[in-house]
Design an enzyme around this catalytic site. Structure first.
Site, PDB file in Angstrom:
ATOM      1  N   CYS A   1       7.915  -2.675  12.102  1.00 23.82           N
ATOM      2  CA  CYS A   1       8.162  -1.223  12.088  1.00 23.82           C
ATOM      3  C   CYS A   1       8.153  -0.623  13.495  1.00 23.82           C
ATOM      4  O   CYS A   1       8.655   0.468  13.713  1.00 23.82           O
ATOM      5  CB  CYS A   1       7.144  -0.516  11.208  1.00 23.82           C
ATOM      6  SG  CYS A   1       7.264  -1.059   9.501  1.00 23.82           S
TER       7      CYS A   1
ATOM      8  N   ASN B   1      10.535   3.825   3.774  1.00 28.07           N
ATOM      9  CA  ASN B   1      10.226   3.166   5.044  1.00 28.07           C
ATOM     10  C   ASN B   1      11.300   2.106   5.315  1.00 28.07           C
ATOM     11  O   ASN B   1      11.428   1.153   4.557  1.00 28.07           O
ATOM     12  CB  ASN B   1       8.837   2.537   4.914  1.00 28.07           C
ATOM     13  CG  ASN B   1       8.387   1.779   6.144  1.00 28.07           C
ATOM     14  OD1 ASN B   1       9.183   1.461   7.024  1.00 28.07           O
ATOM     15  ND2 ASN B   1       7.102   1.480   6.201  1.00 28.07           N
TER      16      ASN B   1
ATOM     17  N   HIS C   1       7.464   6.855  13.089  1.00 24.81           N
ATOM     18  CA  HIS C   1       7.903   5.870  12.112  1.00 24.81           C
ATOM     19  C   HIS C   1       7.722   6.499  10.736  1.00 24.81           C
ATOM     20  O   HIS C   1       6.654   7.027  10.413  1.00 24.81           O
ATOM     21  CB  HIS C   1       7.061   4.603  12.262  1.00 24.81           C
ATOM     22  CG  HIS C   1       7.239   3.640  11.139  1.00 24.81           C
ATOM     23  ND1 HIS C   1       8.473   3.330  10.621  1.00 24.81           N
ATOM     24  CD2 HIS C   1       6.326   2.925  10.416  1.00 24.81           C
ATOM     25  CE1 HIS C   1       8.318   2.464   9.643  1.00 24.81           C
ATOM     26  NE2 HIS C   1       7.027   2.209   9.497  1.00 24.81           N
TER      27      HIS C   1
HETATM   28  C1  LIG Z   1       0.320   1.854  -1.038  1.00 27.20           C
HETATM   29  C2  LIG Z   1      -0.314   3.233  -1.035  1.00 27.20           C
HETATM   30  C3  LIG Z   1       0.780   4.267  -1.251  1.00 27.20           C
HETATM   31  C4  LIG Z   1      -1.325   3.323  -2.155  1.00 27.20           C
HETATM   32  O1  LIG Z   1      -1.902   4.597  -2.113  1.00 27.20           O
HETATM   33  P1  LIG Z   1      -3.465   4.777  -2.315  1.00 27.20           P
HETATM   34  O2  LIG Z   1      -3.766   6.216  -2.224  1.00 27.20           O
HETATM   35  O3  LIG Z   1      -4.119   3.833  -1.353  1.00 27.20           O
HETATM   36  O4  LIG Z   1      -3.614   4.286  -3.761  1.00 27.20           O
HETATM   37  P2  LIG Z   1      -4.935   4.373  -4.608  1.00 27.20           P
HETATM   38  O5  LIG Z   1      -6.039   3.675  -3.893  1.00 27.20           O
HETATM   39  O6  LIG Z   1      -5.160   5.786  -4.984  1.00 27.20           O
HETATM   40  O7  LIG Z   1      -4.503   3.601  -5.858  1.00 27.20           O
HETATM   41  C5  LIG Z   1      -4.348   2.224  -5.836  1.00 27.20           C
HETATM   42  C6  LIG Z   1      -4.000   1.887  -7.249  1.00 27.20           C
HETATM   43  O8  LIG Z   1      -2.638   2.292  -7.454  1.00 27.20           O
HETATM   44  C7  LIG Z   1      -1.937   1.204  -7.968  1.00 27.20           C
HETATM   45  N1  LIG Z   1      -0.563   1.275  -7.509  1.00 27.20           N
HETATM   46  C8  LIG Z   1      -0.051   0.706  -6.418  1.00 27.20           C
HETATM   47  N2  LIG Z   1       1.257   0.960  -6.354  1.00 27.20           N
HETATM   48  C9  LIG Z   1       1.563   1.699  -7.424  1.00 27.20           C
HETATM   49  C10 LIG Z   1       2.753   2.253  -7.889  1.00 27.20           C
HETATM   50  N3  LIG Z   1       3.918   2.097  -7.235  1.00 27.20           N
HETATM   51  N4  LIG Z   1       2.720   2.991  -9.029  1.00 27.20           N
HETATM   52  C11 LIG Z   1       1.578   3.153  -9.691  1.00 27.20           C
HETATM   53  N5  LIG Z   1       0.400   2.632  -9.299  1.00 27.20           N
HETATM   54  C12 LIG Z   1       0.403   1.921  -8.171  1.00 27.20           C
HETATM   55  C13 LIG Z   1      -2.660  -0.022  -7.462  1.00 27.20           C
HETATM   56  O9  LIG Z   1      -2.385  -1.125  -8.277  1.00 27.20           O
HETATM   57  C14 LIG Z   1      -4.086   0.418  -7.543  1.00 27.20           C
HETATM   58  O10 LIG Z   1      -4.472   0.265  -8.880  1.00 27.20           O
HETATM   59  P3  LIG Z   1      -5.960  -0.275  -9.252  1.00 27.20           P
HETATM   60  O11 LIG Z   1      -6.883   0.755  -8.665  1.00 27.20           O
HETATM   61  O12 LIG Z   1      -5.938  -0.329 -10.734  1.00 27.20           O
HETATM   62  O13 LIG Z   1      -6.069  -1.594  -8.584  1.00 27.20           O
HETATM   63  C15 LIG Z   1      -1.014   3.496   0.322  1.00 27.20           C
HETATM   64  O14 LIG Z   1      -2.115   2.658   0.454  1.00 27.20           O
HETATM   65  C16 LIG Z   1      -0.124   3.337   1.500  1.00 27.20           C
HETATM   66  O15 LIG Z   1       0.831   4.062   1.679  1.00 27.20           O
HETATM   67  N6  LIG Z   1      -0.426   2.397   2.392  1.00 27.20           N
HETATM   68  C17 LIG Z   1       0.382   2.158   3.553  1.00 27.20           C
HETATM   69  C18 LIG Z   1       1.540   1.317   3.176  1.00 27.20           C
HETATM   70  C19 LIG Z   1       2.605   1.308   4.210  1.00 27.20           C
HETATM   71  O16 LIG Z   1       3.103   2.335   4.565  1.00 27.20           O
HETATM   72  N7  LIG Z   1       2.997   0.120   4.703  1.00 27.20           N
HETATM   73  C20 LIG Z   1       3.972  -0.051   5.692  1.00 27.20           C
HETATM   74  C21 LIG Z   1       3.389   0.230   7.025  1.00 27.20           C
HETATM   75  S1  LIG Z   1       4.543  -0.039   8.294  1.00 27.20           S
END
Ligand SMILES: CC(C)(COP(=O)(O)OP(=O)(O)OC[C@H]1O[C@@H](n2cnc3c(N)ncnc32)[C@H](O)[C@@H]1OP(=O)(O)O)[C@@H](O)C(=O)NCCC(=O)NCCS
Length: 339
Positions: free
Chosen positions: A126, A296, A266
């Site tokens: 990224c 992204n 980004h």
């Molecule tokens: C992935 C992301 C959106 C998850 O958001 P979050 O606020 O951390 O999510 P939460 O902790 O509230 O929830 C996690 C739960 O949602 C679930 N979940 C993940 N993706 C999901 C989706 N697309 N739809 C529904 N539920 C989802 C997970 O399985 C987890 O469930 P569990 O608690 O039963 O295990 C967030 O962590 C994120 O954006 N991280 C950075 C990712 C990124 O940008 N990567 C590239 C960087 S260059």
């Protein structure tokens, strides 16, 4: 680890460098959150609330990373009033090149008629466009080259696991391009600082594990779905907020918040952007974001947003354009221009 905001060319720059042309291209096919609801256990509401993403673009079957890159590069050449044969160097930032080798830059150069140029790829994930731009800028600053094309291009849909809701909702395909020349030719977007930083050992946090020398392609790697992207979302979230806020804070300390015209980060996740801006106590209206439409797009995200911010009239003459980027590695950095 390098000081995260030490200008890469501090004290060594011999020529002032600017941006002569900008381009972007996204494939026509739109994949909405509603479409994803049919593939994995997710909902439009969850995706919008957690990420701000509403839809993303997906390359057609006959499109590769080079196909997207060529379109973005053509627009940048047009913008610069330049022909492909004038280019001296072609850099392609990507982690989803057409093939592991040869470089996608070689295909790109051929298709653009850049018969006088050399070229190679840069795998900075990224942060790829921000890293490749600093290579290009320093090449121009040193006097070694005068017309350098940098393209950030990705077809992430080919390495996404559409059975894994943790990753497949976040990413999309696209390409963006910039042409760097001496400032007297470019007349805009003077490079005034940048950084390239990393902390290693993060292969289990954000990676495409399969297909390299560590886990070469085998029936087992396929069975374990190692050729798809894997990610630990929460760790990446915390990392991104920390380094994004850190980069902005250092620039504010050095130049003052009033000097910043626009921040083009980004395009990672709207909540990450909002959390970082809150930490540095700056208003969200300083930020240009198109995450709702493209998700992204890794190395393509900053240059797509750069061209769109330019088209939207977000660059203010004499003000700073700050582009922080961060991702797999973990690696991060920034580009700072004065428009
Ligand atoms: C992935 C992301 C959106 C998850 O958001 P979050 O606020 O951390 O999510 P939460 O902790 O509230 O929830 C996690 C739960 O949602 C679930 N979940 C993940 N993706 C999901 C989706 N697309 N739809 C529904 N539920 C989802 C997970 O399985 C987890 O469930 P569990 O608690 O039963 O295990 C967030 O962590 C994120 O954006 N991280 C950075 C990712 C990124 O940008 N990567 C590239 C960087 S260059």
């Amino acid at each position: 680890m390098a000081d995260p905001v030490q200008p890469a060319t501090a004290g060594r720059q011999v020529r002032r460098v600017g941006i002569a042309g900008l381009g972007r291209y996204v494939p026509e096919k739109v994949l909405t959150n509603q479409d994803l609801e049919k593939l994995v256990d997710t909902s439009d509401e969850w995706i919008v609330q957690r990420t701000g993403i509403r839809e993303r673009r997906i390359a057609a079957d006959d499109q590769f990373t080079s196909t997207l890159a060529i379109e973005a590069a053509k627009q940048a050449l047009d913008d610069a009033g330049m022909k492909g044969e004038e280019l001296e160097l072609v850099l392609c930032a990507t982690v989803t090149g057409d093939q592991p080798f040869p470089s996608t830059a070689c295909r790109l150069g051929l298709e653009l008629g850049a018969k006088n140029a050399g070229g190679f790829d840069i795998a900075g994930a990224c942060s790829g466009f921000v890293f490749a731009s600093q290579v290009a800028i320093n090449m121009v600053a040193s006097g070694a080259y005068s017309k350098v094309l940098v393209v950030g291009a990705e077809v992430l849909s080919r390495i996404l696991d559409y059975q894994d809701r943790n990753t497949c909702v976040l990413f999309g395909d696209g390409a963006g391009a910039a042409i760097y020349t001496p400032l007297e030719v470019a007349k805009r977007g003077e490079f005034i600082g940048g950084s390239i930083s990393m902390e290693g050992g993060a292969e289990d946090i954000l990676a495409q594990p399969g297909g390299g020398s560590r886990f070469p392609a085998s029936p087992e790697s396929i069975e374990k779905r190692l050729h798809f992207m894997k990610m630990g979302g929460t760790k990446v979230f915390r990392f991104a907020v920390r380094v994004f806020a850190g980069l902005v804070r250092k620039v504010v300390e050095q130049y003052g918040a009033d000097e910043i015209g626009v921040i083009i980060p980004h395009q990672v996740n709207q909540r990450i952007i909002e959390s970082a801006m809150e930490q540095v106590d700056l208003p969200m209206d300083l930020v240009f974001s198109n995450i709702d439409r493209y998700g992204n797009t890794s190395a393509a995200s900053v240059p797509i947003a750069l061209r769109e911010a330019y088209d939207a009239g977000r660059m203010e003459k004499g003000k700073l354009v700050l582009m922080p980027a961060f991702g797999a590695g973990m690696a991060w950095g920034h580009l700072l221009l004065r428009w």
